[in-house]
Design an enzyme around this catalytic site. Sequence first.
Site, short mmCIF file in Angstrom:
data_model
loop_
_atom_site.label_atom_id
_atom_site.label_comp_id
_atom_site.label_asym_id
_atom_site.label_seq_id
_atom_site.Cartn_x
_atom_site.Cartn_y
_atom_site.Cartn_z
N PHE A 1 -4.17 -0.33 1.77
CA PHE A 1 -5.61 -0.03 1.74
C PHE A 1 -6.47 -1.27 1.96
O PHE A 1 -7.62 -1.15 2.40
CB PHE A 1 -5.98 0.61 0.40
CG PHE A 1 -5.97 -0.36 -0.78
CD1 PHE A 1 -7.07 -1.17 -1.05
CD2 PHE A 1 -4.86 -0.47 -1.59
CE1 PHE A 1 -7.06 -2.08 -2.10
CE2 PHE A 1 -4.84 -1.36 -2.65
CZ PHE A 1 -5.95 -2.16 -2.91
N LYS B 1 1.35 5.22 9.58
CA LYS B 1 1.00 5.90 8.32
C LYS B 1 0.11 4.95 7.54
O LYS B 1 0.57 4.07 6.83
CB LYS B 1 2.26 6.24 7.53
CG LYS B 1 2.15 7.44 6.57
CD LYS B 1 1.07 7.33 5.51
CE LYS B 1 1.45 6.37 4.39
NZ LYS B 1 0.40 6.35 3.32
N GLU C 1 -3.96 6.35 2.50
CA GLU C 1 -4.77 7.55 2.35
C GLU C 1 -6.07 7.29 1.59
O GLU C 1 -6.93 8.17 1.47
CB GLU C 1 -3.96 8.65 1.65
CG GLU C 1 -3.56 8.37 0.22
CD GLU C 1 -2.31 7.51 0.08
OE1 GLU C 1 -1.78 7.42 -1.04
OE2 GLU C 1 -1.87 6.90 1.09
N ARG C 2 -6.25 6.06 1.07
CA ARG C 2 -7.46 5.75 0.31
C ARG C 2 -8.65 5.42 1.20
O ARG C 2 -9.80 5.63 0.81
CB ARG C 2 -7.18 4.58 -0.65
CG ARG C 2 -6.17 4.92 -1.73
CD ARG C 2 -5.82 3.70 -2.53
NE ARG C 2 -4.83 3.98 -3.56
CZ ARG C 2 -4.24 3.05 -4.31
NH1 ARG C 2 -4.56 1.77 -4.11
NH2 ARG C 2 -3.36 3.39 -5.22
N SER D 1 2.92 -3.53 -1.95
CA SER D 1 3.43 -4.17 -3.17
C SER D 1 4.93 -4.41 -3.06
O SER D 1 5.64 -3.73 -2.30
CB SER D 1 3.13 -3.29 -4.38
OG SER D 1 3.92 -2.10 -4.34
N CYS E 1 -3.40 -10.19 -0.15
CA CYS E 1 -2.10 -10.75 -0.53
C CYS E 1 -2.10 -12.26 -0.40
O CYS E 1 -1.20 -12.93 -0.91
CB CYS E 1 -0.98 -10.14 0.30
SG CYS E 1 -1.01 -10.59 2.04
N GLU F 1 1.03 -9.78 -10.21
CA GLU F 1 -0.02 -9.88 -9.20
C GLU F 1 -1.21 -9.06 -9.68
O GLU F 1 -1.13 -7.83 -9.80
CB GLU F 1 0.47 -9.36 -7.86
CG GLU F 1 -0.57 -9.49 -6.75
CD GLU F 1 -0.05 -8.98 -5.40
OE1 GLU F 1 -0.54 -9.49 -4.37
OE2 GLU F 1 0.82 -8.11 -5.38
#
Length: 496
Positions: free
Chosen positions: A148, A172, A175-176, A225, A280, A382
Amino acid sequence: MSTIGHLINGKVVTEGARKQAVYNPATGVPEKEVLLASRETVEDAIAAAEAAYPAWRNTPPMKRARIMFKYKELLEANADEICSLIGEEHGKISHDAMGELQRGIENVEYACGIPELLKGEHSRNAGPGIDSWSEFQPLGVVAGITPFNFPVMVPMWMFPMAIACGNPFILKPSERDPSSTLLIAQLLQEAGLPDGVLNVVNGDKEAVDTLLSDERIKAVSFVGSTPVAEYIYTTANANGKRCQALGGAKNHAIIMPDADLDNAVNQLVGAAFGSSGERCMALSVAVAVGDTTADALISKMKAAMASLKVGVHSESSNDFGPLITGAHRDKVVGFIDSAEADGAKIVVDGRNPEVPDYKNGFFVGGTLIDQVTPEMESYRQEIFGPVLQVIRVDTMEEAMKLINDHEYGNGTCIFTRDGEAARYFSDHVQVGMVGINVPLPVPVAYHSFGGWKRSLFGDLHAYGPDGVRFYTKRKTITKRWPSASVREGVSFSMPT
């Protein structure tokens, strides 16, 4: 409420049984809904890609490059709309969204050089009358699963190069915040990409697992993640797929006693709090060498943070926006709470910030925490929010040991005027991307991005030269045309 669909075989699909709300994180209100693909929907996308593969594989690289050149023009022409969609669904401030888009465009620019990048090696007379050469051929249908926090840039780390190399691509996205991703895919269609070469399926674990298990998918790229990266990598490999899976990070900055502290503070503020720390490569730990350095750093950081502005994406004077969801906001606040409970000192508290007219948004203000130790949960994990923790050490060696002992090895930097110290640091730190007075050492598009240790699963990094190698397979051909007038006998020895 509008529905965000899939892009399959050149058409937007807006029918499906499962849907999920898409929130405006600044207001905390769902404003759209996104379809979640079923297994059958993903298989339709794979079938479309597989059908498009033979013609696209045989399209000359120069023709593929021309589409990428046109695509770059369309991305630039539609930049405002793309960045507005990023802001509405992610919360990223307009100037930050524009920077994200530019970084993505740079990867498209690199992909425009694909005729040169696909040139193999050639050796004439590798043996008597024998020529040998290598080619880089596409893999087939490949897929990308993206996060996202960069709904435009990270997909463009993947599909422009994969497609330029001759592969159809299934994307893909998260979806957020899917709208900007769908738009950039449609722009590539507008640039002349044949139907089926790029397909977008929105979805959750059902969509992911379908991509990982379907034998028609030859390779998978992932950014997210570490726990999910490890699952993606392990599952993809078990199903015989090539995989690169980029995971989490805990990026440290060493502040040496001789550093230009004013410059370091300015750099730290942007690197720690930009994009609400949802990067990240965000700097989340400042390791100050010596208490004198630490005290001065804390004092200057506190003063610099007094003017930080958190707010809505459309106000360009804001420095950063909300977090992506209410659950993630609560998680970040929980890490701040745990640091305080463990004995750390909250110097600047970003919990419950004042954001007029947006009281229900998912906001956390810039937070500065001193007296953090390696045993604390907030240090080990994190945080992925606008939180900078300060650890005090006595020596550079102690600072480097902290970095090298951590399970993540994504990015790091050192602030110093000492060339010897900088060289030693870059030679011996166990991290994949290193900055010398550069807080966010994100490689340019013609290098490659990737960490070490549990920040990367796989052998090849993202984009750049490694991207070309990831999305192609080498074939070596050895050719000889025997003389009609000379006949050789049978030989059972290894040819030399």
